[in-house]
Design a protein around this motif. Structure first.
Motif, PDB file in Angstrom:
ATOM      1  N   LYS A   1     -38.877 -32.743   9.944  1.00 44.58           N
ATOM      2  CA  LYS A   1     -39.106 -34.167   9.652  1.00 44.58           C
ATOM      3  C   LYS A   1     -38.788 -35.089  10.836  1.00 44.58           C
ATOM      4  O   LYS A   1     -38.124 -36.118  10.671  1.00 44.58           O
ATOM      5  CB  LYS A   1     -38.278 -34.598   8.441  1.00 44.58           C
ATOM      6  N   THR A   2     -39.250 -34.747  12.017  1.00 49.24           N
ATOM      7  CA  THR A   2     -39.002 -35.604  13.177  1.00 49.24           C
ATOM      8  C   THR A   2     -39.786 -36.902  13.060  1.00 49.24           C
ATOM      9  O   THR A   2     -40.982 -36.897  12.780  1.00 49.24           O
ATOM     10  CB  THR A   2     -39.405 -34.883  14.479  1.00 49.24           C
ATOM     11  N   LYS A   3     -39.092 -38.031  13.266  1.00 49.66           N
ATOM     12  CA  LYS A   3     -39.732 -39.348  13.260  1.00 49.66           C
ATOM     13  C   LYS A   3     -39.308 -40.114  14.506  1.00 49.66           C
ATOM     14  O   LYS A   3     -38.146 -40.048  14.921  1.00 49.66           O
ATOM     15  CB  LYS A   3     -39.327 -40.145  12.017  1.00 49.66           C
ATOM     16  N   ILE A   4     -40.257 -40.828  15.085  1.00 46.13           N
ATOM     17  CA  ILE A   4     -39.964 -41.647  16.261  1.00 46.13           C
ATOM     18  C   ILE A   4     -40.543 -43.031  16.042  1.00 46.13           C
ATOM     19  O   ILE A   4     -41.740 -43.181  15.786  1.00 46.13           O
ATOM     20  CB  ILE A   4     -40.562 -41.038  17.544  1.00 46.13           C
ATOM     21  N   ASN A   5     -39.703 -44.032  16.120  1.00 49.44           N
ATOM     22  CA  ASN A   5     -40.148 -45.417  16.055  1.00 49.44           C
ATOM     23  C   ASN A   5     -40.017 -46.038  17.433  1.00 49.44           C
ATOM     24  O   ASN A   5     -39.004 -45.864  18.110  1.00 49.44           O
ATOM     25  CB  ASN A   5     -39.312 -46.211  15.045  1.00 49.44           C
ATOM     26  N   GLY A   6     -41.048 -46.779  17.840  1.00 50.08           N
ATOM     27  CA  GLY A   6     -41.040 -47.369  19.172  1.00 50.08           C
ATOM     28  C   GLY A   6     -41.697 -46.443  20.174  1.00 50.08           C
ATOM     29  O   GLY A   6     -42.404 -45.497  19.823  1.00 50.08           O
ATOM     30  N   GLY A   7     -41.456 -46.707  21.463  1.00 51.12           N
ATOM     31  CA  GLY A   7     -42.039 -45.877  22.509  1.00 51.12           C
ATOM     32  C   GLY A   7     -43.535 -46.106  22.632  1.00 51.12           C
ATOM     33  O   GLY A   7     -44.066 -47.149  22.272  1.00 51.12           O
ATOM     34  N   GLN A   8     -44.216 -45.068  23.108  1.00 50.52           N
ATOM     35  CA  GLN A   8     -45.670 -45.095  23.214  1.00 50.52           C
ATOM     36  C   GLN A   8     -46.179 -43.681  23.025  1.00 50.52           C
ATOM     37  O   GLN A   8     -45.414 -42.726  23.118  1.00 50.52           O
ATOM     38  CB  GLN A   8     -46.109 -45.702  24.560  1.00 50.52           C
TER      39      GLN A   8
ATOM     40  N   ILE B   1     -41.639 -36.134  23.196  1.00 46.39           N
ATOM     41  CA  ILE B   1     -40.362 -36.052  22.485  1.00 46.39           C
ATOM     42  C   ILE B   1     -40.482 -35.161  21.259  1.00 46.39           C
ATOM     43  O   ILE B   1     -39.611 -34.321  20.987  1.00 46.39           O
ATOM     44  CB  ILE B   1     -39.877 -37.463  22.097  1.00 46.39           C
ATOM     45  N   GLU B   2     -41.576 -35.311  20.510  1.00 44.63           N
ATOM     46  CA  GLU B   2     -41.793 -34.454  19.335  1.00 44.63           C
ATOM     47  C   GLU B   2     -41.867 -32.982  19.749  1.00 44.63           C
ATOM     48  O   GLU B   2     -41.324 -32.110  19.068  1.00 44.63           O
ATOM     49  CB  GLU B   2     -43.070 -34.869  18.620  1.00 44.63           C
ATOM     50  N   LYS B   3     -42.522 -32.716  20.880  1.00 43.22           N
ATOM     51  CA  LYS B   3     -42.628 -31.348  21.387  1.00 43.22           C
ATOM     52  C   LYS B   3     -41.253 -30.799  21.746  1.00 43.22           C
ATOM     53  O   LYS B   3     -40.921 -29.648  21.427  1.00 43.22           O
ATOM     54  CB  LYS B   3     -43.547 -31.327  22.616  1.00 43.22           C
ATOM     55  N   VAL B   4     -40.444 -31.619  22.411  1.00 41.81           N
ATOM     56  CA  VAL B   4     -39.104 -31.181  22.814  1.00 41.81           C
ATOM     57  C   VAL B   4     -38.239 -30.885  21.595  1.00 41.81           C
ATOM     58  O   VAL B   4     -37.591 -29.831  21.507  1.00 41.81           O
ATOM     59  CB  VAL B   4     -38.419 -32.247  23.692  1.00 41.81           C
ATOM     60  N   ILE B   5     -38.232 -31.792  20.632  1.00 43.29           N
ATOM     61  CA  ILE B   5     -37.385 -31.620  19.453  1.00 43.29           C
ATOM     62  C   ILE B   5     -37.817 -30.404  18.640  1.00 43.29           C
ATOM     63  O   ILE B   5     -36.981 -29.611  18.187  1.00 43.29           O
ATOM     64  CB  ILE B   5     -37.402 -32.892  18.570  1.00 43.29           C
TER      65      ILE B   5
END
Length: 304
Positions: free
Chosen positions: A115-122, A129-133
């Protein structure tokens, strides 16, 4: 001042705030269970509040609870650093200034990441980041009351493009990526003037204005008393010799990530040995949150 056959040292804060977790909670049962909430309909406990934090295999030999949590944060930071540096090498224009991000993911009862979620960034950065996590190794699951639980890891941070002092051969400016804690103030996340410096407990009565001076003086004395200055003669060195040591005072107050550069490997090893003997400090704080901070320690001695 350089002393014959003696050691002098000066500590200067580099004010480099590393990607680090917020202060850890050791509250009452009620306080802890107030942190339980639903994340995508999954019951979780926050990483800061869970009794036994989930950790990577490489962190299991770390004994102190605070440093175990710190080890997890550093492992994640290192993985992100490496991938973002690659992106910077491919496309130096992908970031201009700072990107603010809010990263969340669940460490499940099996130790997997979900359940990785990222708010902000581009988009380009978020994809990396999703790939790394998702590529992080499985973890030893967290526990509450000796039962495995889902743990919510959440981090607000900045991705910063910084200008290096180093210049490329073609004369262009060289840049590097730095991850910094984001408390929502300033382009760098943390304002330097808002930091209460790390210091020894015996310096506390002097007030925060004098923390750095007091701590520098005590480290100076400690290094002078413990560094084996006779190594210079043993190694056939002459004149003024300088060893530069960089280390981090973690949010737990411990000396970590020490690195040394000097005229001989044995001198570097001795400098790291002495720094490793330093007692724990009261960690630096920003807005009542403990933060890690980097320090530089020059060690200078003369051999005749």
């Amino acid at each position: 001042m350089i002393y014959k056959n003696k050691i002098s040292s000066v500590v200067a804060s580099l004010v480099l705030i590393v990607f680090s977790n917020l202060g850890f909670i050791n509250g009452s049962e009620n306080e802890i269970y107030h942190t339980i909430h639903s994340f995508d309909k999954i019951k979780t406990i926050s990483f800061e509040a869970v009794e036994v934090p989930p950790i990577f295999e490489d962190c299991k030999d770390v004994q102190q609870d605070c440093e175990r949590r710190n080890c997890v944060a550093q492992t994640i930071q290192k993985a992100l650093d490496e991938e973002l540096e690659k992106l910077l090498e491919e496309d130096e224009t992908f970031i201009d200034g700072a990107l603010r991000l809010d990263l969340q993911f669940i460490i499940t009862t099996s130790g997997s990441i979900d359940k990785t979620k990222i708010n902000g960034g581009q988009l380009q950065v978020n994809t990396i980041i999703e790939k790394v996590i998702s590529g992080l190794p499985e973890m030893i699951p967290g526990q509450q009351r000796k039962k495995k639980v889902n743990v919510l890891y959440q981090k607000k941070f900045l991705i910063l493009k910084k200008e290096s002092e180093k210049r490329k051969e073609n004369g262009d400016t060289d840049y590097f990526i730095m991850l910094s804690e984001d408390y929502g103030q300033g382009d760098d996340g943390i304002l330097v003037e808002g930091i209460v410096p790390a210091h020894f407990d015996e310096c506390s009565s002097l007030g925060s204005v004098n923390f750095t001076e007091c701590t520098s003086r005590k480290i100076n004395k400690f290094v002078s008393q413990n560094f084996n200055g006779g190594l210079g003669n043993d190694l056939g060195l002459t004149g003024v010799n300088r060893i530069y040591v960089r280390f981090v005072i973690s949010k737990c107050g411990n000396i970590i990530d020490a690195k040394a550069r000097g005229p001989h490997p044995r001198l570097e090893k001795e400098a790291l040995r002495v720094v490793g003997l330093l007692p724990a400090l009261v960690p630096a704080e920003y807005n009542a949150n403990k933060v890690s901070i980097s320090y530089a320690l020059p060690i200078v001695f003369r051999v005749e």
